[in-house]
Scaffold this active site. Structure first.
Site, PDB file in Angstrom:
ATOM      1  N   CYS A   1      -3.938   1.694  -5.458  1.00  0.00           N
ATOM      2  CA  CYS A   1      -3.516   0.954  -4.264  1.00  0.00           C
ATOM      3  C   CYS A   1      -2.531  -0.172  -4.550  1.00  0.00           C
ATOM      4  O   CYS A   1      -1.532  -0.331  -3.849  1.00  0.00           O
ATOM      5  CB  CYS A   1      -4.731   0.392  -3.539  1.00  0.00           C
ATOM      6  SG  CYS A   1      -5.676  -0.807  -4.511  1.00  0.00           S
TER       7      CYS A   1
ATOM      8  N   HIS B   1      -8.609  -4.138  -3.623  1.00  0.00           N
ATOM      9  CA  HIS B   1      -7.750  -3.273  -2.814  1.00  0.00           C
ATOM     10  C   HIS B   1      -6.573  -4.091  -2.292  1.00  0.00           C
ATOM     11  O   HIS B   1      -6.762  -5.201  -1.786  1.00  0.00           O
ATOM     12  CB  HIS B   1      -8.500  -2.663  -1.632  1.00  0.00           C
ATOM     13  CG  HIS B   1      -7.660  -1.681  -0.870  1.00  0.00           C
ATOM     14  ND1 HIS B   1      -7.361  -0.426  -1.363  1.00  0.00           N
ATOM     15  CD2 HIS B   1      -7.016  -1.778   0.324  1.00  0.00           C
ATOM     16  CE1 HIS B   1      -6.584   0.203  -0.498  1.00  0.00           C
ATOM     17  NE2 HIS B   1      -6.362  -0.595   0.534  1.00  0.00           N
TER      18      HIS B   1
ATOM     19  N   ASP C   1      -0.790   1.064   4.839  1.00  0.00           N
ATOM     20  CA  ASP C   1      -1.492   1.400   3.604  1.00  0.00           C
ATOM     21  C   ASP C   1      -1.145   2.816   3.162  1.00  0.00           C
ATOM     22  O   ASP C   1      -1.392   3.776   3.890  1.00  0.00           O
ATOM     23  CB  ASP C   1      -3.009   1.277   3.819  1.00  0.00           C
ATOM     24  CG  ASP C   1      -3.796   1.200   2.519  1.00  0.00           C
ATOM     25  OD1 ASP C   1      -3.325   1.751   1.503  1.00  0.00           O
ATOM     26  OD2 ASP C   1      -4.880   0.587   2.518  1.00  0.00           O
TER      27      ASP C   1
END
Length: 260
Positions: free
Chosen positions: A69, A109, A124
């Site tokens: 991520c 994250h 995202d």
């Protein structure tokens, strides 16, 4: 940065000459989700590098690798800034459904917070198979994409002030917690993501320092490779096959254009 703009477009198959606008961000996100695998191979091979603009470009664009991520969304953030958007990175904590609790690795994250016409949106491309594929407004409005339905709830947690909720197609029948994030703790330099990477590489509870995981979205669904199986979801139907060490390497090359 001009190298990033041109090369990122080429990597995801987005025209070099087409302006990136809020209206076509959905296309950018979808193409990025299909082109850039979510994967942890560099961690397992001991080849992680410090997170910097140069290293992100080298890894995911010049070497055609994927990332986790903080790498994928770090790259997306740089691309958005280069194309004139106002954006920052934010820290989040993933919710573990099996444990019914927040991840023990803490704020590991990273996602993108975009500012557009007085509103804030979450973007995202680094949440495995749970990608919204569209900007998700912080107003609480539910948005839908080919991957499912997503919304953001204003909720105070020990890890921030908002919560991403999701109902992924063929996976969730009810709303599930994705992650909590802190909209006020803004990151504007990708080097600030390095502590996140350190935790993911070394923490005993990290999900990414033990076994390989490679996944990306496809036009029909998604495809996920582990050391023991290759799972393809196409139009809601699952096809699974077992992997050996040899077939793992072959599948990695065939479906993700990656090598061990």
């Amino acid at each position: 940065m001009k190298e990033l703009n041109k090369a990122f477009r080429k990597r995801i198959g987005f025209s070099e000459h087409e302006p990136v606008t809020f209206a076509n961000l959905e296309m950018v996100l979808s193409r990025a989700a299909q082109a850039l695998p979510f994967e942890n191979l560099s961690i397992l091979s001991g080849k992680t590098k410090e997170i910097s603009e140069k290293n992100l470009i080298q890894k995911m664009i010049l070497h055609n690798e994927g990332g986790l991520c903080y790498e994928l969304n770090g790259l997306l953030y740089l691309f958005l800034i280069e194309n004139g958007f106002k954006a920052v990175l934010v820290r989040g904590v993933v919710y573990s459904e099996p444990d019914q609790d927040w991840s023990r690795t803490g704020q590991t994250h990273a996602a993108v917070l975009l500012f557009h016409q007085g509103e804030k949106y979450l973007l995202d491309i680094g949440f495995g198979g749970n990608l919204p594929l569209v900007p998700v407004p912080l107003t609480g409005e539910t948005v839908s994409s080919a991957n499912g339905a997503f919304r953001i709830k204003r909720e105070k947690t020990p890890y921030g002030d908002y919560l991403l909720e999701m109902k992924v197609n063929h996976k969730h029948t009810h709303w599930k917690k994705g992650y909590a994030f802190d909209s006020k703790s803004e990151i504007t330099n990708v080097s600030e993501l390095n502590p996140m990477q350190e935790t993911i590489v070394h923490h005993p509870d990290s999900a990414f320092n033990k076994k390989p995981l490679v996944t990306r979205l496809t036009e029909q669904g998604n495809i996920t490779l582990t050391s023991t199986s290759l799972t393809e979801w196409a139009d809601g139907k699952e096809h699974k096959q077992e992997m050996t060490e040899e077939t793992f390497g072959q599948s990695l090359k065939k479906y993700f254009n990656l090598e061990v």
